[in-house]
Motif scaffolding. Structure first.
Motif, short mmCIF file in Angstrom:
data_model
loop_
_atom_site.label_atom_id
_atom_site.label_comp_id
_atom_site.label_asym_id
_atom_site.label_seq_id
_atom_site.Cartn_x
_atom_site.Cartn_y
_atom_site.Cartn_z
N GLN A 171 0.83 -1.20 0.00
CA GLN A 171 0.00 0.00 0.00
C GLN A 171 0.87 1.25 0.00
OE1 GLN A 171 -2.36 -0.74 3.50
NE2 GLN A 171 -4.05 -1.65 2.33
N SER A 172 1.96 1.19 0.74
CA SER A 172 2.88 2.32 0.80
C SER A 172 3.54 2.57 -0.55
CB SER A 172 3.95 2.07 1.87
OG SER A 172 4.80 3.19 2.00
N PRO B 270 -7.49 5.37 -6.56
CA PRO B 270 -8.23 4.38 -5.77
C PRO B 270 -9.38 3.77 -6.59
CG PRO B 270 -7.70 6.26 -4.43
CD PRO B 270 -7.25 6.62 -5.82
N GLU C 81 1.43 9.33 -5.90
CA GLU C 81 1.83 10.70 -5.59
C GLU C 81 2.87 11.21 -6.59
OE1 GLU C 81 1.97 14.40 -3.96
OE2 GLU C 81 0.50 12.80 -3.64
N LEU D 210 -4.18 0.76 -7.85
CA LEU D 210 -3.83 0.92 -6.43
C LEU D 210 -4.55 -0.13 -5.59
CD1 LEU D 210 -2.31 2.60 -4.32
CD2 LEU D 210 -4.33 4.05 -4.15
N GLN E 221 0.78 4.13 -2.81
CA GLN E 221 0.50 5.53 -2.52
C GLN E 221 1.65 6.43 -2.97
OE1 GLN E 221 -2.17 6.95 -1.60
NE2 GLN E 221 -3.46 5.29 -0.82
N CYS E 222 2.86 5.95 -2.77
CA CYS E 222 4.03 6.72 -3.19
C CYS E 222 4.06 6.87 -4.70
CB CYS E 222 5.30 6.02 -2.71
SG CYS E 222 6.81 6.84 -3.25
#
Length: 203
Positions: free
Chosen positions: A22-23, A197, A30, A201, A26-27
Motif C-alpha cells: 500500500q505504501s 483508488p 503521488e 492501487l 500511494q508513493c
C-alpha cells in the motif's frame, strides 16, 4: 510524500506486506500526480510558445520542460503497473508514450516537421519515437538548422528541408512542441487515473 521504506526498523515487528505494498502504491500515485501537475504547466508554456515564438516564451517552455522531466525521472523508476508493458501485471504500456528514451528517431521527427504531421489526426498514430518528453527535448533545445537524415532521405533529396527558413523552422518546432506537450499531459493523466483508488492501487 516521502518514498522512504523501512524494512528492518524494529526487530520485534514483523514485516506487514500488505502495508508495504500500500505504501509503494500511494508513493507511486503521488509521484504521478506531481508529474501531472508539471505536465499541465508545460502545456500552458508550450501553448504560449506556439502562439508567439520568441526567446522569452522559449525560455519559459524550457523551464517548464525541465520541471516536467525532473518529475518524470523519479517516476521513471516505477516501471510496474499501468506504466509497464502488457506482459506485466496491470501493464498498459503507458510509459512509452510519455518517455520513449532511448527509442528516439530524430530523422523521422524532422520528416514530420517538414510534413507538419503534428497538425492532423494522424499524429495519434505516429511512432512513439517522435513523441513524448524525448521529442520535446529536441524541439525545445536543439537550435541547429541541419537535420539527422541521410542525403538520400526525401526531405534532403527534394530540398524541402533546406527550403525552411530558420524562423519557419522555429515556428514549426513550437507548433509541434505544443501538440506533443498536450499528448504527454493526456497520457500522464491517463496513467494517474489508472492508479487512482479503485484502479491499480486497489490491486
Amino acid at each position: 510524500m516521502s518514498c522512504f521504506f523501512c524494512f528492518g526498523c524494529s526487530e520485534n515487528k514483523r514485516l506487514d506486506r500488505i502495508a508495504l505494498l500500500q505504501s509503494f502504491g500511494q508513493c507511486t500515485l503521488e509521484r504521478y500526480r506531481q508529474t501531472q501537475n508539471a505536465a499541465d504547466a508545460l502545456v500552458t508554456a508550450t501553448e504560449s510558445f506556439a502562439a508567439l515564438p520568441s526567446d522569452t516564451t522559449l525560455a519559459t517552455a524550457r523551464t517548464a520542460f525541465t520541471k516536467t522531466i525532473d518529475a518524470w525521472q523519479v517516476a521513471e523508476l516505477l516501471r510496474y503497473g499501468p506504466a509497464a508493458d502488457f506482459l506485466t501485471l496491470g501493464g498498459k504500456a503507458l510509459r512509452e508514450s510519455i518517455y520513449s528514451f532511448p527509442d528516439v528517431n530524430r530523422c523521422l521527427l524532422e520528416t514530420q516537421l517538414v510534413g507538419k504531421t503534428y497538425e492532423g489526426a494522424a499524429f495519434a498514430a505516429t511512432a512513439v519515437s517522435t513523441r513524448g518528453l524525448a521529442a520535446l527535448e529536441y524541439l525545445l533545445f536543439y537550435s541547429g538548422i541541419e537535420n539527422a537524415c541521410g542525403p538520400m532521405a526525401e526531405i534532403n533529396r527534394s530540398g524541402s528541408w533546406s527550403a525552411l527558413t530558420s524562423d519557419e523552422l522555429l515556428r514549426r518546432k513550437a507548433a509541434y512542441a505544443r501538440v506533443v506537450a498536450a499528448d504527454v499531459a493526456h497520457k500522464t493523466r491517463e496513467l494517474t487515473a489508472a492508479w487512482e483508488p479503485g484502479g491499480f492501487l486497489a490491486q
